[in-house]
Structures are given as C-alpha cells and as structure tokens.
Design a protein around this motif. Structure first.
Motif, PDB file in Angstrom:
ATOM      1  N   SER A   1     -14.775  -0.729  79.636  1.00 54.57           N
ATOM      2  CA  SER A   1     -13.472  -0.219  80.071  1.00 54.57           C
ATOM      3  C   SER A   1     -13.617   0.985  80.997  1.00 54.57           C
ATOM      4  CB  SER A   1     -12.621   0.151  78.848  1.00 54.57           C
ATOM      5  OG  SER A   1     -13.238   1.175  78.094  1.00 54.57           O
ATOM      6  N   LEU A   2     -14.742   1.709  80.916  1.00 54.69           N
ATOM      7  CA  LEU A   2     -14.983   2.804  81.849  1.00 54.69           C
ATOM      8  C   LEU A   2     -15.106   2.278  83.269  1.00 54.69           C
ATOM      9  CD1 LEU A   2     -17.682   4.680  79.740  1.00 54.69           C
ATOM     10  CD2 LEU A   2     -15.254   5.227  79.897  1.00 54.69           C
ATOM     11  N   VAL A   3     -15.834   1.164  83.418  1.00 56.14           N
ATOM     12  CA  VAL A   3     -16.019   0.576  84.752  1.00 56.14           C
ATOM     13  C   VAL A   3     -14.722  -0.009  85.264  1.00 56.14           C
ATOM     14  CG1 VAL A   3     -17.353  -1.111  86.073  1.00 56.14           C
ATOM     15  CG2 VAL A   3     -18.416   0.091  84.157  1.00 56.14           C
ATOM     16  N   LEU A   4     -13.925  -0.591  84.371  1.00 59.30           N
ATOM     17  CA  LEU A   4     -12.666  -1.191  84.808  1.00 59.30           C
ATOM     18  C   LEU A   4     -11.725  -0.143  85.379  1.00 59.30           C
ATOM     19  CD1 LEU A   4     -11.957  -3.712  81.901  1.00 59.30           C
ATOM     20  CD2 LEU A   4     -13.203  -4.068  84.032  1.00 59.30           C
ATOM     21  N   GLY A   5     -11.828   1.097  84.893  1.00 58.85           N
ATOM     22  CA  GLY A   5     -10.997   2.162  85.447  1.00 58.85           C
ATOM     23  C   GLY A   5     -11.299   2.439  86.906  1.00 58.85           C
ATOM     24  N   LEU A   6     -12.506   2.130  87.346  1.00 59.53           N
ATOM     25  CA  LEU A   6     -12.871   2.358  88.746  1.00 59.53           C
ATOM     26  C   LEU A   6     -12.129   1.426  89.694  1.00 59.53           C
ATOM     27  CD1 LEU A   6     -16.743   2.811  88.348  1.00 59.53           C
ATOM     28  CD2 LEU A   6     -14.991   4.597  88.513  1.00 59.53           C
ATOM     29  N   VAL A   7     -11.617   0.300  89.177  1.00 57.65           N
ATOM     30  CA  VAL A   7     -10.884  -0.638  90.037  1.00 57.65           C
ATOM     31  C   VAL A   7      -9.385  -0.570  89.769  1.00 57.65           C
ATOM     32  CG1 VAL A   7     -12.851  -2.192  90.277  1.00 57.65           C
ATOM     33  CG2 VAL A   7     -11.248  -2.527  88.385  1.00 57.65           C
ATOM     34  N   GLY A   8      -8.936   0.505  89.103  1.00 56.21           N
ATOM     35  CA  GLY A   8      -7.505   0.704  88.920  1.00 56.21           C
ATOM     36  C   GLY A   8      -6.960   0.261  87.599  1.00 56.21           C
ATOM     37  N   ALA A   9      -7.852  -0.022  86.613  1.00 54.37           N
ATOM     38  CA  ALA A   9      -7.380  -0.497  85.321  1.00 54.37           C
ATOM     39  C   ALA A   9      -7.198   0.626  84.315  1.00 54.37           C
ATOM     40  CB  ALA A   9      -8.357  -1.544  84.761  1.00 54.37           C
ATOM     41  N   GLY A  10      -6.976   1.836  84.785  1.00 59.45           N
ATOM     42  CA  GLY A  10      -6.639   2.948  83.910  1.00 59.45           C
ATOM     43  C   GLY A  10      -7.826   3.532  83.182  1.00 59.45           C
ATOM     44  N   GLY A  11      -7.545   4.533  82.349  1.00 58.45           N
ATOM     45  CA  GLY A  11      -8.596   5.165  81.580  1.00 58.45           C
ATOM     46  C   GLY A  11      -9.320   6.250  82.357  1.00 58.45           C
TER      47      GLY A  11
END
Length: 277
Positions: free
Chosen positions: A219-229
């Motif tokens: 989920s940390l990496v997903l935040g880099l593409v705009g998925a929050g967190g």
C-alpha cells in the motif's frame, strides 16, 4: 585374535563416474553463467557509474538530513500512515471470502470438476500476474484519487496470491479425516467444512497474517500512483524537492512496517505453538 580382526579388509570401490551427468552439470553451469552475462548487459549494470554518482547521493542526503519533525509535517505523516495501515487491512480482509472460494475450487481434493479446477486456477493466475500497481492505476481512473482504489487494487491482487497459497495448503492437508467423512457418506461441502478446513486452519491463518504484512508494504507503493496513504506524501515531497519532509515520512514508514512485522510474526508464532500443542 577375533574373527573380526582376522577378516580381510576389502578396499572401498571407487565411486562410479557418470559422464552424462557430469556433462549435463557443466552444461547447466555454462547456461546459468551465460544467462547472467546477458542479464548484466541488458540491465546496464555498472558499479563505476554508481561510484561516479556519489556526489549526487551525498547532496541528496545532505538536503534530507536532518528530517523535518515539526508537527506540521509529522502530524499529517502519522495520519497518512494510519490510512496506509487501513488500506492494507481492508485489502487483506475483504479478499478472504473470494480467496477461500477460489482456493476450494482450485484444490484437487475439493474441486467439483476438472473444468472448475482449471477455471479457478486460470482466474488466480490472472489476478496474481497483474501487479497491484496496475490495478491501482485502473481503479484510480474509475473512482478517482484516494485510498479506495488502493483497497480495490489490493483485494484483486491478494485474491490471486492468497487463493493460490490456500489451495496448495488444502492439497497438502492430511487426507485421513476427509477420507473418513467421505466413507461415512458426507458430500464435498461437509468434508471441507468439518474435516479439511479445520485441519489446515493454522496454516490458512498464518498465510493470512503474512499477506497482511505484505499488503501494508504494498500500500506504500500504491500511494505513489495516487491511491492515498503515506506513499502519496512521499511522492509529493519528492516532486516539491522537500527532502527533509520526505525523510520524516520514510521514518514513519519504517516504524509502521516494523510494528506490523512484529505483530504478524507474533500471531504466526502463536498459531504455530497452538498447532503443536
């Protein structure tokens, strides 16, 4: 002199050599070396370039240290870290029913038919093959920026991974209880509910906790593409060249990951001790 002392000692026969096996071993070694040479060239690995870039790394670290620990930065960082934790939690728990259903269909002992087995395996392979970042990009375009697309992305990818792990655990289970229930006339659902799943419950729970640990990191990496967190804050700090704020967010991430890792390891150890008790 005993009969053992007087017995003639026979020489140990030499180990027979297998020319074909030896040649095959050398061929495999040469193939592995050749593949690594090709990979080295294709990825343009250069330790010289790394050594030449030490000034850039030093400048980067010089701007990042010391971290900005003011509450204006630390407060939003801690709040976003909690959002990251919630993304990983929901991405794990919401995938449980789908993973379990597909695992039962993808295990040879519980699949109702060959076509159902092959179909379930194909679905799991597809969900596992598509990276969670790709799922996140798709859901960001569908529902917009924020944590929700991150949750959806983790659910899709985690179903593929956890479903396969659970299916393998079901196939490796002790067949004794299941066979006893089948002999007594139980159907597949009854066998799975009363014999198979209870026998592998510690393994399934341990794999679930392992996936929760992995999903929090993802989920940390997903935040880099705009998925929050908190990954979103790290990306913003890098774009704005606020490297001291970036280091603050990274330190918060380290604390979060270590805490989740310790929790996951403690639960898995407790389950393992309960299984051997």
């Amino acid at each position: 002199m005993t009969a053992v002392d007087g017995a003639r000692r026979l020489p140990v026969p030499p180990k027979p050599r297998r020319p074909k096996a030896l040649a095959l071993g050398w061929a495999l070694t040469a193939l592995v070396v050749a593949v690594h040479v090709v990979a080295w060239d294709a990825t343009e690995v250069s330790f010289g370039a790394l050594a030449d870039g030490w000034r850039g790394m030093a400048d980067f670290l010089g701007e990042a240290v010391p971290p900005d620990l003011s509450w204006q930065v630390l407060g939003p960082s801690l709040e976003s870290a909690l959002v990251t934790l919630w993304i990983g939690l929901l991405g794990t728990t919401l995938s449980v029913p789908f993973s379990l259903a597909l695992a039962l269909l993808a295990a040879r002992g519980t699949a109702p038919s060959t076509w159902a087995y092959q179909a379930a395996r194909s679905v799991l392979s597809f969900l596992r093959a598509v990276p969670d970042v790709v799922f996140a990009l798709i859901f960001v375009t569908a529902v917009g920026l924020g944590p929700f697309p991150g949750v959806l992305a983790l659910v899709c990818h985690n179903v593929g991974v956890m479903g396969k792990l659970w299916a393998e655990a079901l196939e490796d289970a002790d067949p004794g209880p299941s066979l006893a229930l089948r002999t007594a006339g139980a159907n597949r659902v009854q066998v799975a509910a009363h014999a198979l799943l209870p026998s592998v419950r510690p393994q399934l729970a341990g794999l679930l906790m392992y996936r929760f640990d992995v999903n929090v990191r993802s989920s940390l990496v997903l935040g880099l593409v705009g998925a929050g967190g908190i990954g979103f804050l790290i990306n913003q700090s890098i774009k704005l060249f606020k490297f001291d704020e970036m280091l603050t967010h990274i330190l918060v991430v380290v604390v979060l990951v270590v805490a989740v890792d310790r929790l996951s390891a403690a639960v898995r150890r407790r389950l393992s001790e309960g299984d051997h008790a």
